[in-house]
Scaffold this active site. Structure first.
Site, PDB file in Angstrom:
ATOM      1  N   LYS A 119      39.448  86.040  -1.841  1.00  0.00           N
ATOM      2  CA  LYS A 119      40.016  87.319  -2.034  1.00  0.00           C
ATOM      3  C   LYS A 119      41.597  87.241  -2.199  1.00  0.00           C
ATOM      4  O   LYS A 119      42.003  88.214  -3.190  1.00  0.00           O
ATOM      5  CB  LYS A 119      40.118  87.964  -0.420  1.00  0.00           C
ATOM      6  CG  LYS A 119      38.748  88.325  -0.254  1.00  0.00           C
ATOM      7  CD  LYS A 119      38.133  89.579  -0.949  1.00  0.00           C
ATOM      8  CE  LYS A 119      37.001  90.080  -0.476  1.00  0.00           C
ATOM      9  NZ  LYS A 119      36.427  91.353  -1.372  1.00  0.00           N
ATOM     10  N   TYR A 137      36.794  82.053   2.278  1.00  0.00           N
ATOM     11  CA  TYR A 137      36.771  83.433   1.879  1.00  0.00           C
ATOM     12  C   TYR A 137      38.330  84.271   1.585  1.00  0.00           C
ATOM     13  O   TYR A 137      38.099  84.822   0.628  1.00  0.00           O
ATOM     14  CB  TYR A 137      36.221  84.244   3.256  1.00  0.00           C
ATOM     15  CG  TYR A 137      36.191  85.711   3.182  1.00  0.00           C
ATOM     16  CD1 TYR A 137      35.473  86.418   2.421  1.00  0.00           C
ATOM     17  CD2 TYR A 137      36.893  86.305   4.220  1.00  0.00           C
ATOM     18  CE1 TYR A 137      35.445  88.025   2.447  1.00  0.00           C
ATOM     19  CE2 TYR A 137      37.004  87.496   4.248  1.00  0.00           C
ATOM     20  CZ  TYR A 137      36.508  88.649   3.330  1.00  0.00           C
ATOM     21  OH  TYR A 137      36.433  89.896   3.552  1.00  0.00           O
TER      22      TYR A 137
END
Length: 276
Positions: free
Chosen positions: A151, A147
């Site tokens: 980003k 994750y």
């Protein structure tokens, strides 16, 4: 100012329309419709239902916008690469490309503190109770998960579009923003009690409360930070940490104060117990 908000029905999107209801002419974009008691279950805002990974579906929503606040994404730190690929990587690139094609010059990108999360992982739990570690906008990226890396990829797209296409891109490495019921420094600890995961007198509760006292960003402070970004025109590309004014935080918010005028209203240090 006309502002398109992707992922508008989530925690941060609802904070924007709740805290800054009359500041902007919002167009909401989300992949689902909402009804019932959701704050966006109303005809007050123009709403586009589309997946950010689908360029043809989202592109018309960018026409006539002055800025985009890109919040849409898979937000689970335990998400797999396959979970994250379409929304966080393909979708973020698609949003930047649609903004470029439509001539939208300002993009506020919801990144995450997990981009540098290994500073926390390597020093937990002691880091929650006071530390000399300081992580700022120039600190090396240390993703703690797939994750986080997705980003970080979004930040790289942001720099690419800023430097290649003259856009103004604000990457906000957001801390812990919560829905209204848990919008306080004891929010994660109290949610654990409500879900039966621990008791209020447990070490787990104390650790969660200590962590949140470092990372909390109130709903009005994240809205204020987005507002500061939208009102600024001096930044080509930069990274800012999204926190309230928490004394034990290891992330630097002075850079955001100096560059975009972010001045948090709230502080975890003002709380010594959860609301009752």
């Amino acid at each position: 100012m006309d502002v398109l908000v992707t992922g508008s029905h989530g925690t941060v999107g609802t904070a924007l329309t709740e805290q800054l209801p009359e500041a902007y002419d919002y167009t909401l974009l989300d992949r689902r419709r909402v009804d019932g008691d959701h704050p966006h279950a109303t005809d007050e805002y123009e709403t586009v239902v589309a997946d950010v990974a689908d360029y043809d579906a989202i592109r018309p929503a960018f026409d006539g916008q002055d800025a985009v606040v890109h919040l849409a994404g898979h937000t689970d730190p335990e998400g797999t690469f396959d979970d994250l690929l379409d929304t966080n990587i393909v979708g973020t690139h698609t949003v930047f490309e649609a903004a470029r094609d439509a001539g939208v010059n300002t993009v506020v990108f919801a990144s995450t503190n997990h981009v540098v999360g290994m500073y926390e992982v390597a020093n937990e739990p002691d880091i929650y109770f006071g530390t000399d570690i300081e992580v700022d906008h120039e600190s090396p990226v240390r993703p703690d998960s797939e994750y986080a890396s997705s980003k970080a990829a979004g930040e790289v797209f942001g720099r690419q579009y800023a430097e290649n296409h003259g856009m103004n891109v604000y990457a906000l490495r957001i801390g812990s923003v919560r829905d209204p019921a848990y919008d306080h420094p004891f929010g994660d600890a109290e949610r654990g009690v409500d879900e039966g995961r621990w008791a209020r007198d447990s070490d787990d509760y104390r650790t969660q409360a200590a962590r949140m006292s470092c990372l909390w960003q109130s709903r009005r402070d994240i809205a204020h930070m987005v507002d500061c970004s939208l009102q600024d025109d001096s930044v080509r590309f930069d990274v800012f940490y999204g926190l309230s004014d928490n004394e034990r935080a290891w992330f630097d918010i002075d850079h955001a104060r100096e560059k975009i005028g972010y001045d948090p209203y709230d502080s975890a240090d003002d709380w010594d117990m959860p609301p009752r």
